[in-house]
Design a protein around this motif. Sequence first.
Motif, PDB file in Angstrom:
ATOM      1  N   SER A 137       0.683  -1.319  -0.041  1.00  0.00           N
ATOM      2  CA  SER A 137       0.029  -0.038   0.031  1.00  0.00           C
ATOM      3  C   SER A 137       0.985   1.167  -0.088  1.00  0.00           C
ATOM      4  O   SER A 137       1.723   1.450   0.714  1.00  0.00           O
ATOM      5  N   MET A 138       0.546   2.067  -0.933  1.00  0.00           N
ATOM      6  CA  MET A 138       1.140   3.641  -0.802  1.00  0.00           C
ATOM      7  C   MET A 138       0.007   4.425  -1.410  1.00  0.00           C
ATOM      8  O   MET A 138      -0.758   4.131  -2.119  1.00  0.00           O
ATOM      9  N   GLY A 139       0.321   5.716  -1.021  1.00  0.00           N
ATOM     10  CA  GLY A 139      -0.494   6.871  -1.549  1.00  0.00           C
ATOM     11  C   GLY A 139      -0.929   7.666  -0.483  1.00  0.00           C
ATOM     12  O   GLY A 139      -0.959   8.839  -0.664  1.00  0.00           O
ATOM     13  N   GLY A 140      -1.105   7.420   0.809  1.00  0.00           N
ATOM     14  CA  GLY A 140      -1.691   8.316   1.927  1.00  0.00           C
ATOM     15  C   GLY A 140      -0.658   9.269   2.004  1.00  0.00           C
ATOM     16  O   GLY A 140      -1.241  10.543   2.432  1.00  0.00           O
ATOM     17  N   ASN A 141       0.478   8.966   2.366  1.00  0.00           N
ATOM     18  CA  ASN A 141       1.429  10.065   2.678  1.00  0.00           C
ATOM     19  C   ASN A 141       1.835  11.047   1.689  1.00  0.00           C
ATOM     20  O   ASN A 141       2.004  12.366   2.032  1.00  0.00           O
ATOM     21  N   THR A 142       1.854  10.647   0.416  1.00  0.00           N
ATOM     22  CA  THR A 142       1.916  11.650  -0.857  1.00  0.00           C
ATOM     23  C   THR A 142       0.922  12.193  -0.803  1.00  0.00           C
ATOM     24  O   THR A 142       0.900  13.554  -1.102  1.00  0.00           O
ATOM     25  N   LEU A 143      -0.306  11.936  -0.716  1.00  0.00           N
ATOM     26  CA  LEU A 143      -1.705  12.521  -0.856  1.00  0.00           C
ATOM     27  C   LEU A 143      -1.548  13.806   0.429  1.00  0.00           C
ATOM     28  O   LEU A 143      -1.895  14.900   0.157  1.00  0.00           O
ATOM     29  N   GLY A 144      -0.961  13.477   1.594  1.00  0.00           N
ATOM     30  CA  GLY A 144      -0.917  14.474   2.374  1.00  0.00           C
ATOM     31  C   GLY A 144      -1.916  14.345   3.645  1.00  0.00           C
ATOM     32  O   GLY A 144      -2.380  15.463   4.173  1.00  0.00           O
ATOM     33  N   PHE A 145      -2.308  12.959   3.787  1.00  0.00           N
ATOM     34  CA  PHE A 145      -3.379  12.826   4.724  1.00  0.00           C
ATOM     35  C   PHE A 145      -3.279  13.311   6.195  1.00  0.00           C
ATOM     36  O   PHE A 145      -4.108  13.879   6.816  1.00  0.00           O
ATOM     37  N   THR A 146      -1.834  12.999   6.739  1.00  0.00           N
ATOM     38  CA  THR A 146      -1.576  13.591   7.893  1.00  0.00           C
ATOM     39  C   THR A 146      -1.463  15.018   7.910  1.00  0.00           C
ATOM     40  O   THR A 146      -1.738  15.681   8.991  1.00  0.00           O
ATOM     41  N   ARG A 147      -1.194  15.661   6.781  1.00  0.00           N
ATOM     42  CA  ARG A 147      -1.447  17.428   6.896  1.00  0.00           C
ATOM     43  C   ARG A 147      -2.822  17.690   6.806  1.00  0.00           C
ATOM     44  O   ARG A 147      -3.152  18.640   7.549  1.00  0.00           O
ATOM     45  N   ILE A 148      -3.640  16.818   6.171  1.00  0.00           N
ATOM     46  CA  ILE A 148      -5.052  17.021   6.302  1.00  0.00           C
ATOM     47  C   ILE A 148      -5.791  17.059   7.654  1.00  0.00           C
ATOM     48  O   ILE A 148      -6.291  17.875   8.062  1.00  0.00           O
ATOM     49  N   LEU A 149      -5.262  15.919   8.597  1.00  0.00           N
ATOM     50  CA  LEU A 149      -5.510  15.624   9.673  1.00  0.00           C
ATOM     51  C   LEU A 149      -5.133  17.097  10.681  1.00  0.00           C
ATOM     52  O   LEU A 149      -5.640  17.471  11.686  1.00  0.00           O
ATOM     53  N   VAL A 221      -2.737  -2.671  -2.545  1.00  0.00           N
ATOM     54  CA  VAL A 221      -3.949  -2.619  -1.431  1.00  0.00           C
ATOM     55  C   VAL A 221      -4.384  -1.333  -0.752  1.00  0.00           C
ATOM     56  O   VAL A 221      -3.556  -0.572  -0.617  1.00  0.00           O
ATOM     57  N   GLY A 222      -5.486  -1.168  -1.047  1.00  0.00           N
ATOM     58  CA  GLY A 222      -6.229   0.241  -0.362  1.00  0.00           C
ATOM     59  C   GLY A 222      -6.129   0.280   0.766  1.00  0.00           C
ATOM     60  O   GLY A 222      -5.666  -0.507   1.738  1.00  0.00           O
ATOM     61  N   TYR A 223      -6.518   1.424   1.696  1.00  0.00           N
ATOM     62  CA  TYR A 223      -6.857   1.608   2.566  1.00  0.00           C
ATOM     63  C   TYR A 223      -8.076   1.307   3.534  1.00  0.00           C
ATOM     64  O   TYR A 223      -8.990   1.703   2.799  1.00  0.00           O
ATOM     65  N   PRO A 224      -8.080   1.071   4.759  1.00  0.00           N
ATOM     66  CA  PRO A 224      -9.260   0.617   5.371  1.00  0.00           C
ATOM     67  C   PRO A 224     -10.110   1.834   5.487  1.00  0.00           C
ATOM     68  O   PRO A 224      -9.497   3.263   5.675  1.00  0.00           O
ATOM     69  N   ARG A 225     -11.331   1.878   5.647  1.00  0.00           N
ATOM     70  CA  ARG A 225     -12.302   3.033   5.895  1.00  0.00           C
ATOM     71  C   ARG A 225     -11.820   3.591   7.426  1.00  0.00           C
ATOM     72  O   ARG A 225     -12.026   2.790   8.173  1.00  0.00           O
ATOM     73  N   LEU A 226     -11.837   4.806   7.443  1.00  0.00           N
ATOM     74  CA  LEU A 226     -11.413   5.554   8.933  1.00  0.00           C
ATOM     75  C   LEU A 226     -12.951   6.039   9.384  1.00  0.00           C
ATOM     76  O   LEU A 226     -13.035   5.927  10.671  1.00  0.00           O
ATOM     77  N   LYS A 262     -12.264   8.172   0.224  1.00  0.00           N
ATOM     78  CA  LYS A 262     -12.833   7.540  -0.788  1.00  0.00           C
ATOM     79  C   LYS A 262     -12.413   7.892  -2.179  1.00  0.00           C
ATOM     80  O   LYS A 262     -12.118   7.049  -3.281  1.00  0.00           O
ATOM     81  N   ARG A 263     -11.877   9.380  -2.448  1.00  0.00           N
ATOM     82  CA  ARG A 263     -11.308   9.573  -3.554  1.00  0.00           C
ATOM     83  C   ARG A 263      -9.958   8.843  -3.805  1.00  0.00           C
ATOM     84  O   ARG A 263      -9.547   8.763  -4.894  1.00  0.00           O
ATOM     85  N   LEU A 264      -9.261   8.733  -2.647  1.00  0.00           N
ATOM     86  CA  LEU A 264      -7.856   8.195  -2.966  1.00  0.00           C
ATOM     87  C   LEU A 264      -8.165   6.744  -3.277  1.00  0.00           C
ATOM     88  O   LEU A 264      -7.254   6.172  -4.026  1.00  0.00           O
ATOM     89  N   ASN A 265      -9.099   6.001  -2.836  1.00  0.00           N
ATOM     90  CA  ASN A 265      -9.367   4.744  -3.046  1.00  0.00           C
ATOM     91  C   ASN A 265      -9.618   4.505  -4.487  1.00  0.00           C
ATOM     92  O   ASN A 265      -9.151   3.546  -5.213  1.00  0.00           O
ATOM     93  N   GLU A 266     -10.217   5.593  -5.003  1.00  0.00           N
ATOM     94  CA  GLU A 266     -10.606   5.530  -6.354  1.00  0.00           C
ATOM     95  C   GLU A 266      -9.412   5.716  -7.408  1.00  0.00           C
ATOM     96  O   GLU A 266      -9.174   4.956  -8.418  1.00  0.00           O
ATOM     97  N   VAL A 267      -8.502   6.500  -6.970  1.00  0.00           N
ATOM     98  CA  VAL A 267      -7.400   7.059  -7.692  1.00  0.00           C
ATOM     99  C   VAL A 267      -6.334   5.724  -7.578  1.00  0.00           C
ATOM    100  O   VAL A 267      -5.808   5.288  -8.532  1.00  0.00           O
ATOM    101  N   MET A 268      -6.384   5.042  -6.595  1.00  0.00           N
ATOM    102  CA  MET A 268      -5.615   3.644  -6.560  1.00  0.00           C
ATOM    103  C   MET A 268      -6.133   2.734  -7.360  1.00  0.00           C
ATOM    104  O   MET A 268      -5.284   2.022  -8.038  1.00  0.00           O
ATOM    105  N   LYS A 269      -7.397   2.321  -7.164  1.00  0.00           N
ATOM    106  CA  LYS A 269      -8.173   1.456  -8.112  1.00  0.00           C
ATOM    107  C   LYS A 269      -8.045   1.808  -9.592  1.00  0.00           C
ATOM    108  O   LYS A 269      -7.718   0.904 -10.423  1.00  0.00           O
ATOM    109  N   LYS A 270      -7.947   3.197  -9.842  1.00  0.00           N
ATOM    110  CA  LYS A 270      -7.855   3.442 -11.420  1.00  0.00           C
ATOM    111  C   LYS A 270      -6.420   3.073 -11.878  1.00  0.00           C
ATOM    112  O   LYS A 270      -6.122   2.538 -12.802  1.00  0.00           O
TER     113      LYS A 270
END
Length: 345
Positions: A137-149, A221-226, A262-270
């Motif tokens: 799994s990769m993507g959450g940190n590049t997206l900046g999810f911790t910055r969003i939090l 592998v995607g990320y589980p729902r939070l 949800k959008r991150l999940n869709e980007v990963m799936k695509k």
Amino acid sequence: MSSLMHKTNTPLPRRLAAAAIALGSCLALAGPTGSAGAAPADPVPTVFFGDSYTANFGIAPFQEGDRTLCFQAKENYPAVATRSLAGKGITLDVQADVSCGGALIHHFWLEQELPLGAKVPPQQEALKYDTQLTVGSMGGNTLGFTRILKQCSDKLRGPEHVLLPGAPVNADEPAAKCAEFFESGDGKKWLDDQFEQVGTELEEVLERIGYFSPDAKRVLVGYPRLVPEDTTKCLTPAPGQTELPFADVPQDALPVLDQVQKRLNEVMKKAAADIEGGADFVDLYASTGGNTACDGADRGIGGLLEDSQLALGDYKLPWYAHPNEKGRDIQAEKAAATVEQILNR
């Protein structure tokens, strides 16, 4: 040209990667695919990669040595999934698990700097020509999810949470108005740019896997729902806890966090669907709506400021919304089921 010369930090041209995949499929030795509907007879050379959700930050004990600060749990989901598959007669020959907390997507081809001046090499260096399976799994940190939090939480902006990577997207904007910030203007544009980067770089990762390991099955592998659909569930602490699952994040921001995920999940799936040669995607978001951080005793995600199993001295590290043991087991179950299906094709 040697494989060492191939493993440069310069992104590979897509047509070169595609050509290598095609060439590899013609020249590589037949992999351990077995007959239709049968488990592979030989051990499957496998590499696990990824960030803190693959490393399973927060679960003790973690691996020690030169990768200590990756906080990779000894019993992370790759280890649990590998054991589960062995019980079904599918043996993974794990060549490496290079998952590391804090990893950005580009740390697949660039070295990663860790706290205290430590470094780990690019994750792609674990790939071998005979690697047959890659999972991570990769993507959450590049997206900046911790910055969003941190944009949405005054508590996370405090110095005691410096271990959580990143700063607020705009520290001049109050945390209480983060929903409005991300739904319009500069915040929305920032998000759009981040998602574009995530999609491009994930394709790069999958292409590199195909280049260095041309016979490998690729599993993203995607990320589980939070956040649950019913955010009122987030207004009650979990059993035994005093903090709310998302601490001081405003309730009106919780649907925004969920839409981002949800959008991150869709980007990963695509990215998995669009890549030359194809990759498989494990859609954890779709299957974990009843195990969010706000689902009490059923939660598969540790609360934002809930104590995890890790400690630095007397200080307990929070989960920071990572999978707990229940969530880890869900990750392992879903990943193992996908791997079993792939190897039995």
